[in-house]
Design an enzyme around this catalytic site. Structure first.
Site, PDB file in Angstrom:
ATOM      1  N   ARG A 162      19.564 -18.662  31.824  1.00 26.03           N
ATOM      2  CA  ARG A 162      20.850 -18.944  31.201  1.00 26.03           C
ATOM      3  C   ARG A 162      21.537 -17.593  30.982  1.00 26.03           C
ATOM      4  NH1 ARG A 162      20.285 -23.434  32.593  1.00 26.03           N
ATOM      5  NH2 ARG A 162      20.367 -25.348  31.364  1.00 26.03           N
ATOM      6  N   GLU A 173      30.649 -19.881  31.367  1.00 26.18           N
ATOM      7  CA  GLU A 173      30.802 -20.574  32.652  1.00 26.18           C
ATOM      8  C   GLU A 173      31.916 -21.605  32.541  1.00 26.18           C
ATOM      9  OE1 GLU A 173      26.960 -22.152  33.711  1.00 26.18           O
ATOM     10  OE2 GLU A 173      26.018 -20.175  33.651  1.00 26.18           O
ATOM     11  N   HIS A 176      25.984 -21.470  39.158  1.00 30.45           N
ATOM     12  CA  HIS A 176      24.990 -22.296  38.436  1.00 30.45           C
ATOM     13  C   HIS A 176      24.594 -23.502  39.300  1.00 30.45           C
ATOM     14  CE1 HIS A 176      23.457 -23.461  34.176  1.00 30.45           C
ATOM     15  NE2 HIS A 176      22.650 -23.909  35.108  1.00 30.45           N
TER      16      HIS A 176
HETATM   17  C1  DGY Z   1      19.042 -27.149  34.307  1.00 32.97           C
HETATM   18  O1  DGY Z   1      18.571 -28.215  34.664  1.00 32.97           O
HETATM   19  O2  DGY Z   1      18.809 -26.658  33.201  1.00 32.97           O
HETATM   20  C2  DGY Z   1      19.975 -26.482  35.257  1.00 32.97           C
HETATM   21  O3  DGY Z   1      20.141 -25.139  34.966  1.00 32.97           O
HETATM   22  C3  DGY Z   1      21.311 -27.191  35.251  1.00 32.97           C
HETATM   23  O4  DGY Z   1      21.926 -26.973  34.016  1.00 32.97           O
END
Ligand code: DGY
Length: 325
Positions: free
Chosen positions: A237, A266, A285
């Site tokens: 993240r 984002e 992402h």
């Molecule tokens: C997750 O599944 O956490 C991916 O990063 C999509 O947000």
């Protein structure tokens, strides 16, 4: 009266067909959940929410007195204030177990792209500049037989280690809250502290979930510890990285390159300073974003939602304490 469900940024809405006529679904996409009137109105009666990256905090929960479950269409659930939800008897679920290979493919893909400079050289060819042989300034760096340091050896970290070990003969170091004996045995991964991992790795791949302990895990000091020839990869993240520190490290050539799938904010703004670096590979992402996997995730998210609403224990319940209240 029908039971109200909110679908929030759920792209594959076909998954909602699992819900029968006793439910009424309101679909919201690309709205501001803090200010959108229709959304705030729907919250008043909503018993369930299914969707992606909706910030579920005290403020939202106060506006949703009937809420029983929030089903995240992602494996990460840093958008959910779990403690607050548990106190109010609201279940939280996520979608593990269906996206690990897909995400590992994508993250290993951007690692390769940064090392072999694929986006840069693609642009070189397409812009008509390939008129003679390459100069040494355009040469890339090898991936095979190098050292990969994985921070966060969970399911996705392990799937990356598998690719690195069997496909690229890489030497694997990892740092995790707890030892991952399976990854040690299967992929010859060596457990080590963060500092030696950063110092020794040719590729540092950050795969940890975002928690209060991992926020800003990679900052000025950490980038300074990395080899000048090393490539930093973020598939976790955005908030696990101090982006200012990353930009400074790139400017001061403290690291060789970066490959990023996630950002502090984002979508990434088009004038974001990270976009000025040719040696930074960016993707929006997309770790789990394939047709096959997005469909599995959406179906699982709706399945979790439905179980919670029907009084069963959802398969991927994050806060089981909620059942003991
Ligand atoms: C997750 O599944 O956490 C991916 O990063 C999509 O947000």
């Amino acid at each position: 009266m029908k039971r109200k469900i909110i679908a929030y940024n759920l792209v594959l809405t076909d998954a909602l067909e699992q819900l029968d006529d006793s439910f009424e679904v309101e679909i919201f996409d690309g709205i501001n959940p803090k200010t959108d009137h229709a959304f705030l109105h729907a919250l008043k009666d909503a018993e369930g929410i299914v969707g992606l990256a909706l910030p579920v905090d005290k403020e939202l929960l106060e506006k949703a007195p009937k809420l029983k479950i929030v089903s995240n269409n992602s494996t990460g659930y840093n958008n959910l204030s779990i403690e607050e939800m548990t106190q109010r008897g609201v279940m939280g679920t996520n979608t593990p177990g269906v996206l690990e290979d897909t995400t590992a493919d994508a993250i290993f893909g951007i690692l390769l792209a940064a090392a072999r400079r694929i986006p840069e050289l693609d642009h070189f060819v397409k812009s008509g500049n390939w008129k003679q042989h390459l100069t040494t300034a355009q040469y890339a760096v090898d991936v095979h037989h190098k050292t990969l340091g994985i921070i966060g050896m969970g399911k996705i970290g392990s799937a990356i280690a598998k690719r690195a070990h069997f496909g690229f003969d890489m030497n694997i170091l990892y740092y995790n809250r707890t030892r991952n004996i399976e990854a040690e045995g299967k992929y010859n991964a060596t457990y080590c502290d963060l500092e030696p991992l950063l110092k020794q790795s040719d590729f540092v791949c950050l795969m940890t979930p975002l928690t209060s302990e991992t926020e800003n895990l990679m900052g000025e000091q950490e980038f300074k510890l990395m080899k000048k020839s090393a490539i930093f990869v973020n598939g976790s993240r955005g908030k696990t990285v101090d982006e200012e520190a990353l930009i400074a490290a790139l400017n001061q050539k403290e690291i060789h390159a970066a490959a990023l799938d996630v950002y502090r904010s984002e979508p990434l703004s088009p004038d974001h300073p990270l976009l000025q670096f040719p040696n930074v590979v960016t993707t929006p992402h997309i770790g789990s974003s394939t047709f096959e996997t997005e469909l599995k995730m959406a179906n699982l998210a709706v399945e979790n939602l439905l179980s919670g609403l029907l009084g069963q224990r959802p398969k991927n319940l994050i806060n089981p304490d909620v059942l003991n209240r």
